[in-house]
Design a protein around this motif. Structure first.
Motif, PDB file in Angstrom:
ATOM      1  N   ILE A 218       0.833  -1.201   0.000  1.00 60.36           N
ATOM      2  CA  ILE A 218       0.000   0.000   0.000  1.00 60.36           C
ATOM      3  C   ILE A 218       0.870   1.254   0.000  1.00 60.36           C
ATOM      4  O   ILE A 218       0.577   2.235  -0.706  1.00 60.36           O
ATOM      5  N   ILE A 219       1.943   1.251   0.773  1.00 58.69           N
ATOM      6  CA  ILE A 219       2.859   2.397   0.785  1.00 58.69           C
ATOM      7  C   ILE A 219       3.445   2.618  -0.605  1.00 58.69           C
ATOM      8  O   ILE A 219       3.500   3.742  -1.106  1.00 58.69           O
ATOM      9  N   ALA A 220       3.882   1.541  -1.230  1.00 56.53           N
ATOM     10  CA  ALA A 220       4.468   1.656  -2.568  1.00 56.53           C
ATOM     11  C   ALA A 220       3.434   2.162  -3.573  1.00 56.53           C
ATOM     12  O   ALA A 220       3.757   2.977  -4.446  1.00 56.53           O
ATOM     13  N   TYR A 221       2.208   1.688  -3.449  1.00 54.59           N
ATOM     14  CA  TYR A 221       1.152   2.142  -4.357  1.00 54.59           C
ATOM     15  C   TYR A 221       0.937   3.646  -4.220  1.00 54.59           C
ATOM     16  O   TYR A 221       0.900   4.380  -5.215  1.00 54.59           O
ATOM     17  N   ALA A 222       0.792   4.119  -2.993  1.00 51.70           N
ATOM     18  CA  ALA A 222       0.562   5.548  -2.766  1.00 51.70           C
ATOM     19  C   ALA A 222       1.727   6.386  -3.280  1.00 51.70           C
ATOM     20  O   ALA A 222       1.537   7.463  -3.857  1.00 51.70           O
ATOM     21  N   ALA A 223       2.929   5.892  -3.074  1.00 50.41           N
ATOM     22  CA  ALA A 223       4.124   6.659  -3.433  1.00 50.41           C
ATOM     23  C   ALA A 223       4.393   6.693  -4.930  1.00 50.41           C
ATOM     24  O   ALA A 223       5.124   7.571  -5.410  1.00 50.41           O
ATOM     25  N   THR A 224       3.811   5.759  -5.679  1.00 48.47           N
ATOM     26  CA  THR A 224       4.094   5.678  -7.113  1.00 48.47           C
ATOM     27  C   THR A 224       2.932   6.143  -7.986  1.00 48.47           C
ATOM     28  O   THR A 224       2.983   5.988  -9.204  1.00 48.47           O
ATOM     29  N   ARG A 225       1.891   6.743  -7.373  1.00 49.31           N
ATOM     30  CA  ARG A 225       0.833   7.342  -8.192  1.00 49.31           C
ATOM     31  C   ARG A 225       1.384   8.620  -8.853  1.00 49.31           C
ATOM     32  O   ARG A 225       2.360   9.194  -8.386  1.00 49.31           O
ATOM     33  N   PRO A 226       0.766   9.054  -9.950  1.00 44.94           N
ATOM     34  CA  PRO A 226       1.158  10.345 -10.512  1.00 44.94           C
ATOM     35  C   PRO A 226       1.148  11.411  -9.413  1.00 44.94           C
ATOM     36  O   PRO A 226       0.286  11.394  -8.531  1.00 44.94           O
ATOM     37  N   HIS A 227       2.108  12.324  -9.479  1.00 46.95           N
ATOM     38  CA  HIS A 227       2.334  13.185  -8.314  1.00 46.95           C
ATOM     39  C   HIS A 227       1.170  14.108  -7.985  1.00 46.95           C
ATOM     40  O   HIS A 227       1.061  14.588  -6.845  1.00 46.95           O
ATOM     41  N   HIS A 228       0.275  14.320  -8.912  1.00 48.47           N
ATOM     42  CA  HIS A 228      -0.880  15.165  -8.586  1.00 48.47           C
ATOM     43  C   HIS A 228      -1.946  14.406  -7.806  1.00 48.47           C
ATOM     44  O   HIS A 228      -2.916  15.001  -7.329  1.00 48.47           O
TER      45      HIS A 228
END
Length: 251
Positions: A218-228
């Protein structure tokens, strides 16, 4: 140089799982924790995509040294994962140890503050920074015997929410991940002073509690979304846990 991700509490549990996962996502991971021997073993397994830095988040000097070591790597710092934390005991408020409460506040709240202050300039300078703080469902639900821990986690979530407001307009996302029941090797064992039977009893009858890799995912998912895209708060529990006090246990 790869984008740098700094993960605190990386010597075991969620922190170690997150360090491993972020390395597969293309980050150079700075794994930070107090236990240098465990960090060395972790980094050896990850390989050249990781650097171990001994750090105690309850020490201003130690956190400053970590920030300096990260700066020497030369790459953009785009991710901070404030994962270091913990609980001690299940004493009621009337008999709770002030030393235990102080430790929980120092590591969960002031540790998050120290790390955020130390690395925020670099995160802003990267132009695309993200701060992920690992909280708990204890951040919004009180329970008997959890006064010290819930107080600390409530304070931590207040810090995170305030930070998000204050960083509005700057290129840094602020994400909070609040897990419920996660079975790791050490969290409950540390809480109960090494009493393995009491630690195991927390999970008795729970067929599939969450594990560290679930939270790392979950951390990796949140961190790798488009920055907006900012996932402000992610609450995650095992299917067996409908609420803090509602856990299905098989006989």
């Amino acid at each position: 140089m790869q984008n740098i991700a700094v993960v605190t509490g990386a010597s075991s549990g969620i922190g170690a799982a997150t360090a491993r996962r972020l390395a597969t996502e293309g980050f150079h991971v700075v794994a930070a924790a107090r236990r240098a021997d465990r960090l060395a073993a972790l980094v050896e397994k990850i390989g050249p995509a990781a650097t171990a830095v001994e750090c105690d988040v309850t020490s201003d000097q130690s956190v400053a040294a970590l920030a300096a070591a990260v700066g020497e790597l030369g790459g953009p710092v785009t991710l901070l994962v404030n994962n270091a934390g913990g609980a001690i005991g299940l004493d009621p408020v009337e008999s709770g140890s002030t030393a235990d409460w102080q430790w929980m506040y120092d590591v969960n709240v002031l540790g998050t503050l120290r790390m955020t202050q130390a690395l925020l300039p670099a995160l802003v300078a990267s132009g695309a920074g993200t701060i992920v703080t690992v909280g708990s469902t204890a951040a919004f639900t009180a329970y008997e015997g959890g006064g010290g821990y819930t107080a600390a986690k409530h304070a931590q979530t207040a810090l995170v929410g305030t930070l998000r407001l204050e960083l509005s307009g700057k290129p840094v996302r602020v994400v909070e991940v609040d897990p419920g029941m996660v079975r790791t090797d050490e969290f409950s064992l540390k809480r109960f002073g090494g009493d393995q039977a009491r630690a195991d009893a927390i999970y008795d009858g729970v067929r599939e509690p969450l594990v560290a890799d679930d939270i790392a995912d979950i951390i990796a998912y949140a961190a790798t979304r488009p920055h907006h895209v900012n996932l402000d708060r992610i609450v995650v529990r095992p299917i067996a846990q409908a609420a803090q006090h509602k856990v299905h246990r098989e006989k």
